[in-house]
Design a protein around this motif. Structure first.
Motif, PDB file in Angstrom:
ATOM      1  N   ASP A 189       0.814  -1.211   0.000  1.00 17.30           N
ATOM      2  CA  ASP A 189       0.000   0.000   0.000  1.00 17.30           C
ATOM      3  C   ASP A 189       0.850   1.265   0.000  1.00 17.30           C
ATOM      4  O   ASP A 189       0.357   2.341  -0.314  1.00 17.30           O
ATOM      5  N   TYR A 190       2.113   1.155   0.394  1.00 16.58           N
ATOM      6  CA  TYR A 190       3.042   2.281   0.343  1.00 16.58           C
ATOM      7  C   TYR A 190       4.458   1.739   0.483  1.00 16.58           C
ATOM      8  O   TYR A 190       4.656   0.567   0.815  1.00 16.58           O
ATOM      9  N   PHE A 191       5.454   2.581   0.206  1.00 20.74           N
ATOM     10  CA  PHE A 191       6.830   2.181   0.468  1.00 20.74           C
ATOM     11  C   PHE A 191       7.636   3.397   0.899  1.00 20.74           C
ATOM     12  O   PHE A 191       7.230   4.539   0.692  1.00 20.74           O
ATOM     13  N   CYS A 192       8.770   3.132   1.533  1.00 23.20           N
ATOM     14  CA  CYS A 192       9.675   4.182   1.996  1.00 23.20           C
ATOM     15  C   CYS A 192      10.997   4.059   1.254  1.00 23.20           C
ATOM     16  O   CYS A 192      11.445   2.945   0.944  1.00 23.20           O
ATOM     17  N   VAL A 193      11.636   5.178   0.974  1.00 25.76           N
ATOM     18  CA  VAL A 193      12.897   5.213   0.249  1.00 25.76           C
ATOM     19  C   VAL A 193      13.966   5.848   1.136  1.00 25.76           C
ATOM     20  O   VAL A 193      13.804   6.975   1.595  1.00 25.76           O
ATOM     21  N   GLY A 194      15.055   5.110   1.373  1.00 26.52           N
ATOM     22  CA  GLY A 194      16.112   5.672   2.197  1.00 26.52           C
ATOM     23  C   GLY A 194      17.036   4.599   2.753  1.00 26.52           C
ATOM     24  O   GLY A 194      17.011   3.451   2.292  1.00 26.52           O
ATOM     25  N   PRO A 195      17.856   4.955   3.751  1.00 27.46           N
ATOM     26  CA  PRO A 195      17.929   6.288   4.348  1.00 27.46           C
ATOM     27  C   PRO A 195      18.607   7.288   3.412  1.00 27.46           C
ATOM     28  O   PRO A 195      19.654   6.980   2.835  1.00 27.46           O
ATOM     29  N   VAL A 196      17.975   8.441   3.242  1.00 28.56           N
ATOM     30  CA  VAL A 196      18.520   9.457   2.344  1.00 28.56           C
ATOM     31  C   VAL A 196      19.882   9.922   2.845  1.00 28.56           C
ATOM     32  O   VAL A 196      20.829  10.069   2.081  1.00 28.56           O
ATOM     33  N   TRP A 197      19.972  10.159   4.150  1.00 26.02           N
ATOM     34  CA  TRP A 197      21.234  10.496   4.790  1.00 26.02           C
ATOM     35  C   TRP A 197      21.493   9.507   5.917  1.00 26.02           C
ATOM     36  O   TRP A 197      20.551   8.927   6.463  1.00 26.02           O
ATOM     37  N   ALA A 198      22.749   9.300   6.237  1.00 23.74           N
ATOM     38  CA  ALA A 198      23.089   8.393   7.332  1.00 23.74           C
ATOM     39  C   ALA A 198      22.440   8.875   8.623  1.00 23.74           C
ATOM     40  O   ALA A 198      22.378  10.078   8.888  1.00 23.74           O
ATOM     41  N   THR A 199      21.962   7.946   9.416  1.00 19.96           N
ATOM     42  CA  THR A 199      21.262   8.305  10.642  1.00 19.96           C
ATOM     43  C   THR A 199      21.521   7.255  11.717  1.00 19.96           C
ATOM     44  O   THR A 199      21.575   6.052  11.414  1.00 19.96           O
ATOM     45  N   PRO A 200      21.672   7.683  12.972  1.00 22.10           N
ATOM     46  CA  PRO A 200      21.903   6.715  14.049  1.00 22.10           C
ATOM     47  C   PRO A 200      20.721   5.801  14.313  1.00 22.10           C
ATOM     48  O   PRO A 200      20.859   4.780  14.988  1.00 22.10           O
ATOM     49  N   THR A 201      19.550   6.142  13.793  1.00 19.89           N
ATOM     50  CA  THR A 201      18.397   5.262  13.980  1.00 19.89           C
ATOM     51  C   THR A 201      18.465   4.041  13.058  1.00 19.89           C
ATOM     52  O   THR A 201      17.705   3.097  13.238  1.00 19.89           O
ATOM     53  N   LYS A 202      19.383   4.084  12.068  1.00 16.69           N
ATOM     54  CA  LYS A 202      19.597   2.942  11.167  1.00 16.69           C
ATOM     55  C   LYS A 202      21.093   2.657  11.104  1.00 16.69           C
ATOM     56  O   LYS A 202      21.738   2.844  10.063  1.00 16.69           O
ATOM     57  N   PRO A 203      21.693   2.199  12.198  1.00 15.70           N
ATOM     58  CA  PRO A 203      23.130   1.968  12.219  1.00 15.70           C
ATOM     59  C   PRO A 203      23.560   0.909  11.207  1.00 15.70           C
ATOM     60  O   PRO A 203      22.904  -0.115  11.038  1.00 15.70           O
ATOM     61  N   GLY A 204      24.647   1.211  10.505  1.00 12.76           N
ATOM     62  CA  GLY A 204      25.163   0.267   9.530  1.00 12.76           C
ATOM     63  C   GLY A 204      24.499   0.339   8.170  1.00 12.76           C
ATOM     64  O   GLY A 204      24.943  -0.320   7.227  1.00 12.76           O
ATOM     65  N   ARG A 205      23.462   1.124   8.030  1.00 20.10           N
ATOM     66  CA  ARG A 205      22.772   1.249   6.754  1.00 20.10           C
ATOM     67  C   ARG A 205      23.358   2.420   5.970  1.00 20.10           C
ATOM     68  O   ARG A 205      23.360   3.548   6.443  1.00 20.10           O
ATOM     69  N   SER A 206      23.876   2.183   4.779  1.00 21.63           N
ATOM     70  CA  SER A 206      24.484   3.236   3.972  1.00 21.63           C
ATOM     71  C   SER A 206      23.413   4.191   3.448  1.00 21.63           C
ATOM     72  O   SER A 206      22.299   3.780   3.107  1.00 21.63           O
TER      73      SER A 206
END
Length: 227
Positions: A133-150
């Motif tokens: 029903d929807y999707f999210c695109v990111g993380p656009v910028w590095a963020t501590p809420t998504k550690p290790g995610r480029s």
């Protein structure tokens, strides 16, 4: 109580933890909705299921009062028990078909995407009965809420916006959100890249005044053309 918002009308999506250190969860949720947040997702890996259900009940009550939505991340069993109208999964979480089998047909399901291939797959799934029903695109910028995610940068936002713009006019629009490091300093770049919806965390959770922070983000989104 107000009539519930439709997922397609949602613009501002907030993820928050249980706010144990502040002890103000109920007040925070009310303030965020009052400022224009459309969806609140409780995302806290450090809580047990019973506590999560209690906190979701708090969000559910506030959402009903404001005519807004609330979401559960990862766990379809918690989503079903809480009556959440929105459920979100990541690329390595419960498969979409399995999630659909556990949830009511009316529950909106969203997926995180991190690459052009992910976006293409999400759009394909959104075009099928019982799909996304929807999707999210990111993380656009590095963020501590998504550690290790480029970080994917704004190019992936442009890719998603371009794909949606080229879809047939007979194909239903699919709501999509930019996520990752989006705040008042970066939201204009997100809008310029073609996103009209955002997911935020610290921009509101760390604000001294959550209502004002949400209002400012809504204003920054402006009247961008929907995609």
């Amino acid at each position: 109580m107000n009539a519930p918002l439709s997922l397609s009308s949602a613009r501002l999506y907030l993820c928050t933890d249980a706010r144990r250190g502040r002890g103000d969860f109920a007040d925070f949720v009310e303030a965020a909705f009052a400022g224009g947040v459309d969806i609140i997702q409780l995302r806290d890996k450090g809580i047990e299921a019973a506590e999560e259900l209690e906190l979701l009940d708090v969000i559910k009550g506030a959402a009903a009062r404001h005519g807004k939505l609330f979401a559960v991340n990862d766990r379809a069993d918690i989503a079903a028990l809480s009556g959440a109208p929105v459920f979100h999964i990541g690329q390595k979480d419960l498969p979409l078909r399995a999630a659909r089998s556990l949830l009511d047909p009316g529950v909106g399901i969203g997926l995180s995407t991190h690459s052009p291939a992910h976006v293409d797959a999400a759009l394909d799934a959104a075009g099928r009965t019982g799909g996304l029903d929807y999707f999210c695109v990111g993380p656009v910028w590095a963020t501590p809420t998504k550690p290790g995610r480029s970080a994917v940068g704004t190019d992936l936002l442009r890719y998603a916006a371009g794909k949606l713009a080229r879809r047939s006019t007979s194909t239903p629009a699919v709501p999509w959100f930019a996520i990752g490091g989006v705040d008042l300093d970066t939201v204009h770049q997100v809008v310029e890249a073609g996103a009209t919806r955002i997911v935020v965390v610290r921009a509101i959770t760390e604000a001294a005044d959550p209502t004002s922070a949400a209002l400012a983000l809504r204003a920054a989104l402006g009247n961008a053309d929907d995609h």
